[in-house]
Enzyme design. Structure first.
Site, PDB file in Angstrom:
ATOM      1  CG  HIS A  56      -0.378   0.004   2.303  1.00 13.31           C
ATOM      2  ND1 HIS A  56       0.473  -0.857   3.109  1.00 13.31           N
ATOM      3  CD2 HIS A  56      -0.587   0.955   3.388  1.00 13.31           C
ATOM      4  CE1 HIS A  56       0.830  -0.757   4.102  1.00 13.31           C
ATOM      5  NE2 HIS A  56       0.545   0.566   4.544  1.00 13.31           N
ATOM      6  CG  HIS A  58      -0.074   4.463   4.611  1.00 14.76           C
ATOM      7  ND1 HIS A  58      -0.664   3.740   5.469  1.00 14.76           N
ATOM      8  CD2 HIS A  58      -0.848   5.174   3.846  1.00 14.76           C
ATOM      9  CE1 HIS A  58      -2.118   4.111   5.497  1.00 14.76           C
ATOM     10  NE2 HIS A  58      -2.242   5.045   4.554  1.00 14.76           N
ATOM     11  CG  ASP A  60       5.202   3.439   7.285  1.00 11.77           C
ATOM     12  OD1 ASP A  60       3.998   3.621   6.515  1.00 11.77           O
ATOM     13  OD2 ASP A  60       4.768   2.276   8.131  1.00 11.77           O
ATOM     14  CG  HIS A  61       4.445   0.170   4.055  1.00 12.14           C
ATOM     15  ND1 HIS A  61       4.314  -1.210   4.364  1.00 12.14           N
ATOM     16  CD2 HIS A  61       3.731   0.854   5.183  1.00 12.14           C
ATOM     17  CE1 HIS A  61       3.709  -1.416   5.646  1.00 12.14           C
ATOM     18  NE2 HIS A  61       3.299   0.039   6.290  1.00 12.14           N
ATOM     19  CG  HIS A 111      -3.792  -0.218   6.726  1.00 15.32           C
ATOM     20  ND1 HIS A 111      -3.883   0.329   7.720  1.00 15.32           N
ATOM     21  CD2 HIS A 111      -2.723   0.073   6.010  1.00 15.32           C
ATOM     22  CE1 HIS A 111      -2.835   1.189   7.965  1.00 15.32           C
ATOM     23  NE2 HIS A 111      -2.041   1.107   7.180  1.00 15.32           N
ATOM     24  CG  ASP A 132       0.653  -1.595   7.656  1.00 13.17           C
ATOM     25  OD1 ASP A 132       1.612  -2.291   8.074  1.00 13.17           O
ATOM     26  OD2 ASP A 132       0.751  -0.404   7.910  1.00 13.17           O
ATOM     27  CG  HIS A 170       4.211  -1.869  11.108  1.00 12.34           C
ATOM     28  ND1 HIS A 170       5.093  -0.940  11.360  1.00 12.34           N
ATOM     29  CD2 HIS A 170       3.538  -1.794  10.128  1.00 12.34           C
ATOM     30  CE1 HIS A 170       4.716  -0.072  10.392  1.00 12.34           C
ATOM     31  NE2 HIS A 170       3.800  -0.314   9.718  1.00 12.34           N
TER      32      HIS A 170
END
Length: 253
Positions: A56, A58, A60-61, A111, A132, A170
């Site tokens: 996805h 985001h 941090d990915h 998510h 996530d 995570h």
């Protein structure tokens, strides 16, 4: 020619894992939020980055994608339509190949509304890079998706063989298990897992394990439904309603 596939966890930020699938000297990288630890690992082992799989959009990915592409221009980036830097847009039913193994792409919204999962069919069973959507002992927050979508995505995962291995993005296990123990204080499997969660990484995890300790996969259990209704203060009709209430309780826990 060896057909061995190695899966490596590369820690990033405070609690992310960037997963690497290594076959001979070629590597597929899943959700590189930061390029630096990936480049360091690849350089130390003399590996080439061949593919990037994004679950996805985001940051941090995805934050490391541009730098990794600069270092390995021939690398192919796969992601959904909203992933900046994707070379190939994929979605539900997409098929990839890496190291002679087939990877199936699932749409797993909740998510985010465009979240994907990558199911690697390895010789010892399925290995699922779930981003996530599913965490050990928990699940992702709802951002641009809906609780109903997230419930459906987790139910779909729950239909896989029990020895399926999941690779969440995570290390949230200990915090998730504290919430799980709040929901099921008399569940001995949760207490055992919580006692072991200080040894990291806690991942990957089997579906069989998650079925014992993850309240978001246990919404059909009468004790989970009753406790969720008690804590929420509302009557809950059906698993989807229990799931949505659980997610709200976790948000405030």
């Amino acid at each position: 020619m060896s057909n061995t596939l190695e899966i490596i966890a590369v820690p990033a930020f405070n609690d992310n894992y960037i997963w690497l699938a290594v076959h001979q000297n070629r590597t597929a990288c899943i959700d590189p939020g930061d390029a630096a630890p990936v480049l360091d690992y690849l350089q130390k082992r003399g590996l080439t980055l061949a593919q990037i799989w994004i679950t996805h959009a985001h940051h941090d990915h995805t934050g490391g994608v541009a730098a990794l592409k600069k270092a390995f221009p021939a690398c192919t980036v796969y992601g959904n339509r909203d992933v900046t830097g994707a070379d190939k847009t994929i979605g539900e039913g997409g098929k990839l190949e890496f190291g002679g193994y087939a990877i199936e792409v699932w749409a797993t919204p909740g998510h985010t509304d465009t979240h994907l999962g990558y199911l690697l069919n390895f010789s010892d069973g399925l290995h699922v890079f779930c981003g996530d959507t599913l965490f050990s002992g928990g699940c992702g927050r709802v951002f641009t998706g809906t609780a109903a979508q997230l419930f459906a995505s987790l139910q779909r995962y729950n239909g896989l063989p029990e020895h399926t291995l999941f690779y969440p993005a995570h290390e949230y296990t200990a915090a998730n298990l504290r919430f799980a123990a709040h929901i099921e204080p008399d569940n001995p499997d949760i207490q055992t897992a919580l006692a072991q969660a200080n040894r990291t990484p806690t991942l990957p995890v089997t579906l069989a394990h998650e079925r014992k300790i993850n309240p978001f996969l246990r919404t059909a259990k009468s004790e989970v439904a009753a406790r969720t209704a008690e804590l929420s203060g509302v009557e809950l009709n059906g698993e989807a309603a229990v799931f949505a209430a659980l997610r709200e309780l976790k948000n405030g826990f």
